[in-house]
Design an enzyme around this catalytic site. Structure first.
Site, mmCIF file in Angstrom:
data_model
loop_
_atom_site.group_PDB
_atom_site.id
_atom_site.type_symbol
_atom_site.label_atom_id
_atom_site.label_comp_id
_atom_site.label_asym_id
_atom_site.label_seq_id
_atom_site.Cartn_x
_atom_site.Cartn_y
_atom_site.Cartn_z
ATOM 1 N N ASN A 178 4.591 -8.749 12.569
ATOM 2 C CA ASN A 178 3.606 -8.187 12.075
ATOM 3 C C ASN A 178 2.795 -9.096 10.518
ATOM 4 O OD1 ASN A 178 3.815 -6.185 13.134
ATOM 5 N ND2 ASN A 178 4.251 -4.502 11.940
ATOM 6 N N LYS A 228 3.194 -0.452 9.117
ATOM 7 C CA LYS A 228 4.479 -0.100 7.956
ATOM 8 C C LYS A 228 5.441 -0.216 9.474
ATOM 9 C CE LYS A 228 5.271 4.151 9.220
ATOM 10 N NZ LYS A 228 6.538 5.089 10.263
ATOM 11 N N SER A 229 6.567 -0.542 8.973
ATOM 12 C CA SER A 229 7.589 -0.452 9.478
ATOM 13 C C SER A 229 8.727 -1.001 8.712
ATOM 14 C CB SER A 229 8.258 -1.762 10.623
ATOM 15 O OG SER A 229 9.590 -2.161 11.444
ATOM 16 N N VAL A 230 9.888 -0.193 8.816
ATOM 17 C CA VAL A 230 11.085 -0.417 8.031
ATOM 18 C C VAL A 230 12.389 -1.524 9.265
ATOM 19 C CG1 VAL A 230 11.147 1.577 7.032
ATOM 20 C CG2 VAL A 230 12.428 1.394 9.179
ATOM 21 N N ILE A 245 -3.055 -2.778 7.243
ATOM 22 C CA ILE A 245 -1.408 -2.267 6.084
ATOM 23 C C ILE A 245 -0.427 -1.761 7.357
ATOM 24 C CG2 ILE A 245 -2.867 -1.921 4.245
ATOM 25 C CD1 ILE A 245 -2.797 1.085 4.764
ATOM 26 N N LEU A 275 -2.325 -0.306 14.634
ATOM 27 C CA LEU A 275 -2.122 -0.754 16.131
ATOM 28 C C LEU A 275 -2.017 0.778 16.770
ATOM 29 C CD1 LEU A 275 1.292 -2.400 15.470
ATOM 30 C CD2 LEU A 275 -0.991 -3.570 15.414
ATOM 31 N N ARG A 302 10.798 -6.703 13.074
ATOM 32 C CA ARG A 302 8.778 -6.046 13.412
ATOM 33 C C ARG A 302 7.818 -6.520 11.751
ATOM 34 N NH1 ARG A 302 9.111 -0.687 15.774
ATOM 35 N NH2 ARG A 302 9.883 -2.393 17.678
ATOM 36 N N ASP A 349 0.680 -1.574 -0.517
ATOM 37 C CA ASP A 349 0.670 0.140 0.269
ATOM 38 C C ASP A 349 1.111 0.912 -0.158
ATOM 39 O OD1 ASP A 349 -3.238 0.951 1.320
ATOM 40 O OD2 ASP A 349 -1.438 2.536 1.541
ATOM 41 N N TYR A 358 3.086 10.085 -0.676
ATOM 42 C CA TYR A 358 3.441 9.211 0.268
ATOM 43 C C TYR A 358 5.314 10.075 -0.547
ATOM 44 C CZ TYR A 358 0.215 6.708 2.372
ATOM 45 O OH TYR A 358 -1.001 6.316 3.709
#
Length: 276
Positions: free
Chosen positions: A238, A228-230, A226, A188, A234, A43, A48
């Site tokens: 998820n 998000k994390s880099v 959706i 979250l 994690r 997504d 962005y």
């Protein structure tokens, strides 16, 4: 992989990977890691500023294009019929893809009063076969009611802020009545919901993290999520939501945490043009 069927018959993976606030220079690596882990739904949005990184990862991932589901969105500054048509062309150029799977009007931006014109452009893109499904994001009942009166196609998706402390029950019920799927962003609560003792107790029962409990709650309620994390660990956690299921009582105890605590902007007043 959990999937739901949209109102036009297209299937969308419930477990998506979001790239909101992921810098462009980090996007391709993060999305490639997500695809490697097993995500098949990515997504993004024009606002962005990282569509190019998403497209690069999709092209580099080695999977057939039809195995990946790409969602992107029209930014506020490009509302209007002709400008939305042009914006979609530009989005595909940045993605380097022939089509998006799902294209959304990012915000209703009611002060500009052009979201119906934008929706008609998305209807044109869809009827021309250039996108698999169209929908909206942050649309409230009054915005959806207007589309129902002035548009021709029912949105396939409404992507909204939704997490245990902010559940928008009336809006989600309206969407269900009209077969509009819900995608939960900030699923979250931007981490703020995870310290609640109810979630800690349920997590202990299943030997998983509170974040995994919340994401499982979303899946069992039929939401697309959706997060998000880099962080690779994690990103993997998820996605790792199999092997346990919440009981009806556990689902109800999480649903009872709603406090009306919105974290993001109010769709009735959000008017930032989202200039690149």
């Amino acid at each position: 992989m959990d999937e739901i069927t949209l109102n036009n018959g297209v299937r969308i993976p419930q477990r998506g990977f979001g790239v909101f606030q992921v810098p462009l220079e980090d996007t391709q690596a993060a999305v490639e890691k997500a695809i490697e882990i097993g995500y098949r739904h990515i997504d993004t949005a024009a606002a962005y500023n990282n569509e190019a990184g998403v497209g690069a990862a999709v092209r580099a991932g080695g999977l057939p294009r039809e195995e990946l589901f790409v969602t992107t969105k029209l930014r506020n500054g490009e509302h209007g019929y002709e400008s939305a048509l042009t914006a979609y062309d530009e989005t595909l150029q940045r993605l380097g893809l022939e089509y998006a799977d799902l294209y959304l009007v990012h915000w209703p931006n009611p002060t500009a009063d052009r979201y119906v014109d934008s929706w008609r452009a998305l209807e044109r893109i869809y009827t021309d076969g250039r996108v698999r499904a169209i929908g909206v994001s942050n649309f409230l009942p009054e915005h959806l009611d207007r589309l129902a009166k002035e548009g021709e196609i029912v949105p396939a998706v409404n992507q909204i802020e939704l997490h245990p402390s902010y559940q928008q029950h009336d809006l989600t019920e309206l969407c269900r009545e009209h077969s509009i799927a819900i995608t939960a962003y900030s699923p979250l609560g931007q981490g703020g919901d995870l310290d609640h003792p109810v979630l800690a107790s349920i997590a202990g029962d299943h030997q998983v993290s509170p974040a995994q409990v919340v994401l499982r709650w979303h899946l069992q309620r039929g939401h697309v999520v959706i997060p998000k994390s880099v962080n690779p660990e994690r990103i993997r956690a998820n996605f790792d939501l199999d092997g346990f299921a919440l009981t009806d009582d556990q689902l109800a105890s999480i649903t009872a945490l709603d406090s009306g605590n919105r974290l993001g902007s109010d769709p009735r007043t959000m008017a930032i043009s989202q200039i690149r």
